[in-house]
Design an enzyme around this catalytic site. Sequence first.
Site, PDB file in Angstrom:
ATOM      1  N   ILE A 155      12.876 -23.582 -64.106  1.00  0.00           N
ATOM      2  CA  ILE A 155      12.254 -23.554 -63.758  1.00  0.00           C
ATOM      3  C   ILE A 155      12.140 -25.174 -64.076  1.00  0.00           C
ATOM      4  O   ILE A 155      11.004 -26.157 -64.064  1.00  0.00           O
ATOM      5  CB  ILE A 155      11.820 -23.406 -65.437  1.00  0.00           C
ATOM      6  CG1 ILE A 155      11.811 -21.452 -64.844  1.00  0.00           C
ATOM      7  CG2 ILE A 155      10.201 -23.405 -65.471  1.00  0.00           C
ATOM      8  CD1 ILE A 155      11.080 -20.595 -66.166  1.00  0.00           C
ATOM      9  N   ARG A 235      10.566 -20.485 -75.303  1.00  0.00           N
ATOM     10  CA  ARG A 235      10.495 -19.386 -76.221  1.00  0.00           C
ATOM     11  C   ARG A 235       9.526 -20.525 -77.785  1.00  0.00           C
ATOM     12  O   ARG A 235       9.980 -21.780 -77.985  1.00  0.00           O
ATOM     13  CB  ARG A 235      11.752 -18.968 -76.046  1.00  0.00           C
ATOM     14  CG  ARG A 235      12.287 -17.854 -75.359  1.00  0.00           C
ATOM     15  CD  ARG A 235      11.625 -16.773 -75.445  1.00  0.00           C
ATOM     16  NE  ARG A 235      12.234 -16.023 -74.461  1.00  0.00           N
ATOM     17  CZ  ARG A 235      12.012 -15.921 -72.992  1.00  0.00           C
ATOM     18  NH1 ARG A 235      10.786 -15.986 -72.688  1.00  0.00           N
ATOM     19  NH2 ARG A 235      12.301 -14.457 -72.905  1.00  0.00           N
ATOM     20  N   ASP A 259       3.173 -22.173 -74.370  1.00  0.00           N
ATOM     21  CA  ASP A 259       2.428 -20.359 -73.921  1.00  0.00           C
ATOM     22  C   ASP A 259       3.240 -19.246 -75.300  1.00  0.00           C
ATOM     23  O   ASP A 259       3.453 -18.009 -74.546  1.00  0.00           O
ATOM     24  CB  ASP A 259       3.033 -19.656 -72.636  1.00  0.00           C
ATOM     25  CG  ASP A 259       3.154 -18.860 -71.960  1.00  0.00           C
ATOM     26  OD1 ASP A 259       0.810 -18.506 -72.099  1.00  0.00           O
ATOM     27  OD2 ASP A 259       3.642 -18.352 -71.517  1.00  0.00           O
ATOM     28  N   GLU A 264       4.996 -14.707 -82.484  1.00  0.00           N
ATOM     29  CA  GLU A 264       4.181 -13.965 -80.952  1.00  0.00           C
ATOM     30  C   GLU A 264       4.329 -12.727 -80.914  1.00  0.00           C
ATOM     31  O   GLU A 264       3.453 -11.917 -80.561  1.00  0.00           O
ATOM     32  CB  GLU A 264       4.505 -14.418 -79.604  1.00  0.00           C
ATOM     33  CG  GLU A 264       5.607 -13.771 -79.414  1.00  0.00           C
ATOM     34  CD  GLU A 264       6.121 -14.702 -77.834  1.00  0.00           C
ATOM     35  OE1 GLU A 264       6.006 -15.928 -77.646  1.00  0.00           O
ATOM     36  OE2 GLU A 264       6.082 -14.693 -77.163  1.00  0.00           O
ATOM     37  N   HIS A 296       1.649 -15.572 -73.981  1.00  0.00           N
ATOM     38  CA  HIS A 296       2.952 -15.696 -72.821  1.00  0.00           C
ATOM     39  C   HIS A 296       2.827 -15.315 -71.650  1.00  0.00           C
ATOM     40  O   HIS A 296       2.771 -13.969 -70.981  1.00  0.00           O
ATOM     41  CB  HIS A 296       3.773 -14.814 -73.771  1.00  0.00           C
ATOM     42  CG  HIS A 296       5.321 -14.966 -72.877  1.00  0.00           C
ATOM     43  ND1 HIS A 296       6.599 -14.548 -74.012  1.00  0.00           N
ATOM     44  CD2 HIS A 296       5.700 -14.694 -71.697  1.00  0.00           C
ATOM     45  CE1 HIS A 296       7.468 -15.255 -73.638  1.00  0.00           C
ATOM     46  NE2 HIS A 296       7.048 -15.518 -72.335  1.00  0.00           N
ATOM     47  N   GLN A 297       2.240 -15.638 -70.976  1.00  0.00           N
ATOM     48  CA  GLN A 297       1.280 -15.283 -69.046  1.00  0.00           C
ATOM     49  C   GLN A 297       2.189 -16.775 -68.754  1.00  0.00           C
ATOM     50  O   GLN A 297       1.531 -16.336 -67.487  1.00  0.00           O
ATOM     51  CB  GLN A 297       0.028 -15.820 -69.276  1.00  0.00           C
ATOM     52  CG  GLN A 297      -0.527 -16.866 -69.366  1.00  0.00           C
ATOM     53  CD  GLN A 297      -2.327 -17.042 -68.880  1.00  0.00           C
ATOM     54  OE1 GLN A 297      -2.771 -16.507 -69.773  1.00  0.00           O
ATOM     55  NE2 GLN A 297      -2.816 -17.056 -67.746  1.00  0.00           N
ATOM     56  N   ALA A 298       2.911 -17.752 -68.292  1.00  0.00           N
ATOM     57  CA  ALA A 298       3.196 -18.326 -67.723  1.00  0.00           C
ATOM     58  C   ALA A 298       3.824 -17.553 -66.666  1.00  0.00           C
ATOM     59  O   ALA A 298       3.945 -18.079 -65.181  1.00  0.00           O
ATOM     60  CB  ALA A 298       4.166 -18.995 -67.854  1.00  0.00           C
TER      61      ALA A 298
HETATM   62  P1  NAI Z   1      17.937 -21.699 -66.631  1.00  0.00           P
HETATM   63  O1  NAI Z   1      19.192 -20.510 -67.102  1.00  0.00           O
HETATM   64  O2  NAI Z   1      17.496 -21.602 -65.313  1.00  0.00           O
HETATM   65  O3  NAI Z   1      18.017 -23.071 -67.857  1.00  0.00           O
HETATM   66  C1  NAI Z   1      17.945 -23.221 -68.295  1.00  0.00           C
HETATM   67  C2  NAI Z   1      18.798 -24.616 -68.878  1.00  0.00           C
HETATM   68  O4  NAI Z   1      18.361 -25.254 -69.721  1.00  0.00           O
HETATM   69  C3  NAI Z   1      19.704 -24.621 -67.563  1.00  0.00           C
HETATM   70  O5  NAI Z   1      19.881 -25.884 -67.308  1.00  0.00           O
HETATM   71  C4  NAI Z   1      20.811 -24.941 -69.275  1.00  0.00           C
HETATM   72  O6  NAI Z   1      22.383 -25.771 -69.254  1.00  0.00           O
HETATM   73  C5  NAI Z   1      19.769 -25.642 -70.239  1.00  0.00           C
HETATM   74  N1  NAI Z   1      20.280 -26.186 -71.168  1.00  0.00           N
HETATM   75  C6  NAI Z   1      20.476 -24.488 -72.494  1.00  0.00           C
HETATM   76  N2  NAI Z   1      20.528 -25.053 -73.323  1.00  0.00           N
HETATM   77  C7  NAI Z   1      20.993 -25.948 -73.887  1.00  0.00           C
HETATM   78  C8  NAI Z   1      20.930 -27.848 -75.011  1.00  0.00           C
HETATM   79  N3  NAI Z   1      21.433 -27.145 -75.848  1.00  0.00           N
HETATM   80  N4  NAI Z   1      20.585 -28.637 -74.398  1.00  0.00           N
HETATM   81  C9  NAI Z   1      19.255 -28.886 -73.533  1.00  0.00           C
HETATM   82  N5  NAI Z   1      20.494 -28.260 -72.216  1.00  0.00           N
HETATM   83  C10 NAI Z   1      20.155 -26.889 -72.324  1.00  0.00           C
HETATM   84  O7  NAI Z   1      16.963 -21.558 -67.375  1.00  0.00           O
HETATM   85  P2  NAI Z   1      15.327 -21.257 -66.463  1.00  0.00           P
HETATM   86  O8  NAI Z   1      15.262 -20.153 -65.759  1.00  0.00           O
HETATM   87  O9  NAI Z   1      14.897 -22.087 -66.441  1.00  0.00           O
HETATM   88  O10 NAI Z   1      14.041 -20.560 -67.781  1.00  0.00           O
HETATM   89  C11 NAI Z   1      14.033 -20.946 -68.882  1.00  0.00           C
HETATM   90  C12 NAI Z   1      13.683 -20.437 -70.522  1.00  0.00           C
HETATM   91  O11 NAI Z   1      12.547 -20.664 -69.857  1.00  0.00           O
HETATM   92  C13 NAI Z   1      14.049 -18.671 -70.328  1.00  0.00           C
HETATM   93  O12 NAI Z   1      14.929 -19.415 -71.159  1.00  0.00           O
HETATM   94  C14 NAI Z   1      12.690 -18.520 -70.937  1.00  0.00           C
HETATM   95  O13 NAI Z   1      12.925 -18.042 -72.247  1.00  0.00           O
HETATM   96  C15 NAI Z   1      12.287 -19.455 -70.812  1.00  0.00           C
HETATM   97  N6  NAI Z   1      11.127 -18.506 -69.970  1.00  0.00           N
HETATM   98  C16 NAI Z   1       9.464 -17.837 -70.458  1.00  0.00           C
HETATM   99  C17 NAI Z   1       8.791 -17.046 -69.399  1.00  0.00           C
HETATM  100  C18 NAI Z   1       7.725 -17.190 -69.927  1.00  0.00           C
HETATM  101  O14 NAI Z   1       6.722 -15.978 -69.493  1.00  0.00           O
HETATM  102  N7  NAI Z   1       6.609 -17.848 -70.792  1.00  0.00           N
HETATM  103  C19 NAI Z   1       9.337 -16.730 -67.837  1.00  0.00           C
HETATM  104  C20 NAI Z   1      10.120 -16.645 -67.843  1.00  0.00           C
HETATM  105  C21 NAI Z   1      11.190 -17.091 -68.582  1.00  0.00           C
END
Ligand code: NAI
Length: 339
Positions: A155, A235, A259, A264, A296-298
């Site tokens: 993302i 989150r 979001d 929540e 939480h609608q992203a």
């Molecule tokens: P991803 O796993 O592809 O990327 C997460 C990145 O965070 C990775 O590059 C990782 O190295 C980095 N990371 C982990 N711990 C870290 C730290 N302590 N400091 C710096 N970087 C760190 O995950 P993706 O798919 O990009 O999703 C990110 C977050 O988005 C998910 O964990 C989820 O919580 C949230 N999300 C929210 C949604 C929503 O509807 N609001 C829907 C889908 C995901």
Amino acid sequence: MRIAVFDTHSYDRHALEEANRVHGFTLSFLESRLTDETVSLANGYDAVCVFVNDRLDEGVLAALLSSGVRIIALRCAGFNNVDVAAAERLGISVARVPAYSPHAVAEHTVALLLCLNRKIHRAFARVREGNFSLDGLVGFDLFGKTVGIIGTGKIGSIVARIMLGFGCKVLAFDLYPDDQLTQEAGVRYVPFEDLLAQSHILTLHLPLSDSTVHLIDARVIAAMQPGAILLNTSRGGLVDTEALIEGLKRGHIGGAGLDVFEREAGVFFEDLSNGIIQDDQLARLLTFPNVLITGHQAFLTDTALRNIAETTLENLSAIGAGKECPNLVTRTHPLPPRT
Ligand code: NAI
């Protein structure tokens, strides 16, 4: 396979029923969230399908196991709501949907930023009341501003590319920098403190874990640029809400697009419009003109819902048939399905 689908809304049901045409599972749709109080509803099912605010702690997992449940299929990417170690000890398989549309979440993040900066939410309400005054609606050009991205995975890297398209300078911080993002797109990785000090907009795209709880606390907020905008579509627990409210009250934080919210669960996804909001911090956040909250609608696009439903059922199908499932969160050998 009999599957109890918790925390279901009409859009989940529609997408899962469509995807189930090729699987023919027995799906029971339940509106309740999965908690220790509702876990008995899973009695007699082979699997449960859950979402972000279902609570799968050790007690719930043990109760699921004695109900006959062997598989947990998350309809989301994050799994901070599951005690994975306990699931592994109990032999319950847990699978997730690692990516369903990172574009959906990235685009919503930018939508929050545009709306908040140009005060579209306020202008919309005003104009509908016949008030065409522009007082209080001054925004700023995004062109030339610095955006700081924490977490440049699926993302965060898309948000980076979108913001580069606006003519922003994009800085990033990640435990594992993405060389492609640096070489091809021109994103620059910098130390955490530099990111805080230089960013006009700070956006969070990393998972919630023991090491990232309240990553954005009073100390970090104090190190941010005065007037910076904070975006969180990851989150709620990544941000210390009390510190955020203090930062907003002092005017140190220029705006927040959220979001997600720490508490929540039980609030988001529900229609509480006839009740009283019991969470004082959420109620306080809703009073700020420069805070924009979505529930939480992203993720909520038709593309994402279809991908979530298809992957969730494919995960269940693979695990149920004893085949390899690439989306397993648990690493132990699962229990065989009941006969
Ligand atoms: P991803 O796993 O592809 O990327 C997460 C990145 O965070 C990775 O590059 C990782 O190295 C980095 N990371 C982990 N711990 C870290 C730290 N302590 N400091 C710096 N970087 C760190 O995950 P993706 O798919 O990009 O999703 C990110 C977050 O988005 C998910 O964990 C989820 O919580 C949230 N999300 C929210 C949604 C929503 O509807 N609001 C829907 C889908 C995901």
